[in-house]
Scaffold this active site. Structure first.
Site, PDB file in Angstrom:
ATOM      1  N   ASP A   1       0.868  -1.171   0.000  1.00 52.78           N
ATOM      2  CA  ASP A   1       0.000   0.000   0.000  1.00 52.78           C
ATOM      3  C   ASP A   1       0.916   1.236   0.000  1.00 52.78           C
ATOM      4  O   ASP A   1       2.144   1.129   0.058  1.00 52.78           O
ATOM      5  CB  ASP A   1      -0.970  -0.024   1.193  1.00 52.78           C
ATOM      6  CG  ASP A   1      -2.183   0.875   0.937  1.00 52.78           C
ATOM      7  OD1 ASP A   1      -2.118   1.716   0.021  1.00 52.78           O
ATOM      8  OD2 ASP A   1      -3.194   0.753   1.647  1.00 52.78           O
TER       9      ASP A   1
HETATM   10  C1  BGC Z   1      -5.057   3.144   0.283  1.00 57.76           C
HETATM   11  C2  BGC Z   1      -5.344   2.073  -0.744  1.00 57.76           C
HETATM   12  C3  BGC Z   1      -5.252   2.632  -2.142  1.00 57.76           C
HETATM   13  C4  BGC Z   1      -3.880   3.251  -2.312  1.00 57.76           C
HETATM   14  C5  BGC Z   1      -3.641   3.804  -3.697  1.00 57.76           C
HETATM   15  C6  BGC Z   1      -3.794   3.923  -0.037  1.00 57.76           C
HETATM   16  O1  BGC Z   1      -3.647   5.027   0.779  1.00 57.76           O
HETATM   17  O2  BGC Z   1      -4.943   2.567   1.555  1.00 57.76           O
HETATM   18  O3  BGC Z   1      -6.603   1.514  -0.504  1.00 57.76           O
HETATM   19  O4  BGC Z   1      -5.487   1.637  -3.085  1.00 57.76           O
HETATM   20  O5  BGC Z   1      -3.743   4.309  -1.385  1.00 57.76           O
HETATM   21  O6  BGC Z   1      -4.327   4.961  -3.917  1.00 57.76           O
END
Ligand code: BGC
Length: 765
Positions: free
Chosen positions: A305
């Site tokens: 993530d």
């Molecule tokens: C979130 C994810 C997301 C990723 C990309 C993160 O902050 O937890 O769910 O897919 O960002 O945008």
């Protein structure tokens, strides 16, 4: 020729059996040969670059609204970065803009490496970062329908429309069990139950990717199940903070949906940003490499993530610096590092390989997983995908009809005292509350923008609750009473309009009070008190003092506590986050043109210190004991999991099971009759629960094991059969094996129950 093809196929099959587990995605020999060949042609630096993902903003020229070619040349041409994510400046774009962006990125990538870049987007309830797309209710609302056809329709349509954005990869489905209502991402989940979550997520995954995960066609995209795992139960209730989960629950409840989707062929997974039982998930080799990759023989891609390897050193203190964090993460099983603003990982990976701290084999395996996904989604054949102008079903009537139907089946009627609903078309209706005239609050986060703000720029053609009611009823007025500050923080409110709302209430027959939350997402959605805001409670109390009946509409991402004001309402409808067609759906339902048919996919709490899930341990609820001391512990909730009324009534009868004595090998068939005993047609989600009466670990009080929707005309009866493999009644024991223990089970549907007896212990891995 045939022979040559047969040999790799045989080798593949043998390799698949090495771990003793059949491959989650059957290998395609031809595709694997291409992956191998491409890998062989890459230098160490090129392989390392493939493992890194950057945010678009780094290579975007915001002034001229186009890719910054010079920056792209550096990031992709020099560092060989393999993936880009996100939208420019965090705003949804139209199809043409995405097409221009992807074309420019691919032009550089193909020239510099001969390997296409994989572009990924956060599309979680429809193609939610694409202007003009078809948005469905958010997962929490969709789960209330207990109808996997909606999860499937959403997956199919979001994939098609994402292809129209020239993009082959979405970060969906979200599969965090929503078991803590304090958590700011509760609404992104399919609710608190592992079985419901599994059914819905699996249906969505299959629809997103199409029938063949090795050859995802030009109308489908790669899915990314997230966030692996137990992200949704932080001890503090705050996003991205650690969870503590018993190992048995981890396997039995949290792993289950991930396992099912991996076995359904999901092509990628995103890791939980936080830690579970003291180990940051990005460093958890046992869970990532062990349970997921080896345990399921799954050959998909594991992506971190947002900047989460950095978190291993600057937040979690399990690594000394960035290089150390990359070493830990990649060795734990990470294949792609989402490192939004920093390309230094490309160099650091090379150093770690040269120093022997990441083996060549691990690097090659990670790189192959990236290449494999790129082949699987057809990027090597066509890096842009089908011409977006040819994807002419985009937002067509058929898609819109499916999203509308999903909204209709998602709104939950929780109270209807004296049958105040449906409302008369000529009733004088006062719509009030901060959610009464807002598309932003109907949509929630991840809708056109990350936090859901600036929704108005994209949603003019849709109806707010007020607009939809005004179109349906003859005499509707809106006075906000309390307003959100759309230019400030999501929790900021202005309560100066309460007296105006009260004044308007005197000339109304009924008040529709639309309360809840403004949109938010992730960590900015953290809060300290689950109780509904004091302003909104004050608004409802002041309105109630007029003596006019109140219909309370809850439009919120998590169940905010309303125990103080709930008694003041004659009716309560929880619409959660129903999205663009949610206002229209509510108008139809309140008018009685359609019937309510949804049930809560979570437990609605009554008190801030009593947050429960329906499948609590039997000993968590105790009545007063006899004697001098009181040892009670009472479960008292606002509305239990599965609550939901309709304009008609249903009677259940004749619950039977095909086998009263059973073993793990049996399929249990439960048959019962549902009758519509009211005056209007309706659809009833019938939920079947089991209870293990005595077990070697304290059993859950009950567990959802099957469900179906039953549509009935007034007076009509239907016999329903739900099949539950007996193995489904098992639990994970202290030895981490599955156990089905001999003894009594109770199975219940509505107010009926039947006893059955397991005659033989069984255990399995
Ligand atoms: C979130 C994810 C997301 C990723 C990309 C993160 O902050 O937890 O769910 O897919 O960002 O945008």
């Amino acid at each position: 020729m045939k022979k040559i093809l047969l040999i790799p196929a045989l080798l593949m099959a043998l390799a698949a059996c090495k771990s003793g587990v059949p491959a989650a995605i059957e290998k395609d020999a031809e595709l694997e040969a291409k992956v191998e060949k491409t890998l062989k042609g890459l230098s160490l630096e090129q392989k390392a670059g493939q493992l890194v993902q950057i945010t678009l903003d780094v290579v975007y020229d915001h002034k001229n609204a186009c890719v910054n070619k010079e920056r792209a040349e550096e990031v992709i041409g020099k560092y060989y970065v393999g993936s880009i994510l996100n939208v420019p400046g965090n705003f949804a774009q139209d199809r043409q803009k995405f097409n221009e962006i992807v074309k420019d990125l691919q032009e550089v990538s193909m020239r510099a490496i001969g390997v296409p870049c994989v572009y990924g987007l956060d599309m979680i309830h429809g193609a939610s970062y694409l202007a003009g797309s078809t948005l469905f209710p958010q997962e929490i609302a969709l789960a209330s329908s207990f109808n996997p056809a909606h999860a499937s329709n959403m997956g199919e349509i979001m994939a098609y429309e994402t292809r129209a954005a020239s993009t082959p990869w979405i970060f969906s489905p979200v599969m965090d069990l929503g078991r803590d209502p304090r958590w700011s991402r509760h609404w992104e989940s399919w609710g608190e139950d592992p079985y419901l979550q599994t059914v819905m997520a699996e249906a969505e995954t299959r629809a997103i990717q199409g029938d063949d995960p090795n050859h995802v066609d030009e109308y489908h995209v790669a899915a990314c199940m997230k966030h692996y795992m137990a992200y949704g139960v932080p001890v503090t209730g705050k996003d991205r903070t650690p969870a503590v989960v018993t190992p048995t629950d981890l396997k039995e409840k949290f792993f289950r949906p991930f396992k099912a989707c991996a076995q359904a062929g999901v092509l990628s997974v995103m890791v939980n940003s936080a830690a579970v039982n003291g180990v940051p998930t990005h460093a958890n080799k046992e869970l990532v490499e062990g349970w997921l990759k080896e345990g399921l023989n799954w050959d998909g891609l594991v992506v971190t993530d947002w900047a989460d390897l950095d978190n291993l050193f600057n937040r979690d203190h399990v690594a000394v610096d960035k290089k150390d964090a990359i070493r830990i993460g990649i060795n734990a099983g990470i294949d792609m590092i989402m490192d939004p603003y920093d390309v230094s990982a490309c160099t650091l990976i090379c150093e770690l390989v040269k120093e022997g701290k990441i083996s060549q084999a691990r690097l090659d395996d990670a790189c192959k997983r990236v290449l494999r996904m790129k082949y699987r989604v057809g990027l090597f054949d066509n890096p842009i995908g089908k011409d977006y102008k040819e994807l002419d079903k985009f937002a067509c009537d058929e898609f819109v009809a499916k999203a509308r139907q999903a909204a209709l089946e998602s709104e939950v009627l929780l109270k209807n005292e004296g049958s105040i609903l449906p409302l008369n078309k000529n009733a004088r209706i006062l719509v009030t509350g901060p959610n009464g005239n807002s598309m932003r609050s109907l949509n929630g986060g991840w809708s056109y923008t990350w936090q859901g703000q600036f929704n108005e720029r994209y949603t003019e053609q849709y109806n707010t609750i007020y607009e939809a009611l005004a179109a349906k009823f003859n005499n509707v007025k809106y006075v906000a009473g309390v307003k959100y500050n759309d230019n400030g923080n999501w929790w900021e409110e202005d309560a100066s309009g309460i007296s105006a709302a009260v004044a308007a209430a005197y000339s109304a027959d009924v008040i529709v009070a639309c309360i809840g939350e403004n949109s938010y997402c992730e960590t900015p959605g953290n809060m300290d008190d689950l109780t509904l805001s004091a302003n909104q409670r004050q608004l409802v109390k002041a309105l109630a003092a007029t003596g006019k009946p109140i219909v309370m509409v809850l439009n919120e991402g998590r169940p905010r506590i309303i125990s103080e004001i709930e008694p003041l309402a004659k009716a309560v409808v929880d619409v959660m986050l129903p999205s663009n067609y949610g206002g229209d759906a509510l108008a139809e339902l309140l008018a009685g043109d359609a019937n309510f048919s949804a049930k809560l996919p979570f437990t609605y709490p009554k008190y801030v210190h009593s947050l429960h899930t329906y499948d609590y341990k039997v000993c968590e609820h105790r009545e007063t004991m006899e004697g001098a001391y009181n040892y009670d512990a009472i479960m008292d909730v606002q509305w239990p999991f599965g609550s939901g009324l309709s304009y008609t009534t249903y009677e259940y009868s004749d619950l039977k099971v095909n086998k009263a004595d059973f073993t793990a090998k049996d399929n249990l068939e439960f048959t019962f009759t549902v009758k519509n005993t009211g005056k209007v047609a309706g659809t009833e989600p019938a939920l079947l629960f089991s209870s293990d009466l005595v077990a070697s670990l304290i059993p859950d009080v009950k567990r959802l094991r099957a469900f179906t929707r039953v549509s009935l005309q007034p007076g009509e009866s239907k016999e329903v059969t739900l099949t539950v493999p007996a193995k489904e009644l098992a639990f994970v024991g202290q030895d981490m094996k599955w156990h089905l223990e001999a003894g009594e089970f109770r199975v219940s549907v509505a107010n009926l129950s039947v006893m059955l007896n397991c005659t033989k212990d069984a255990e399995w891995e």
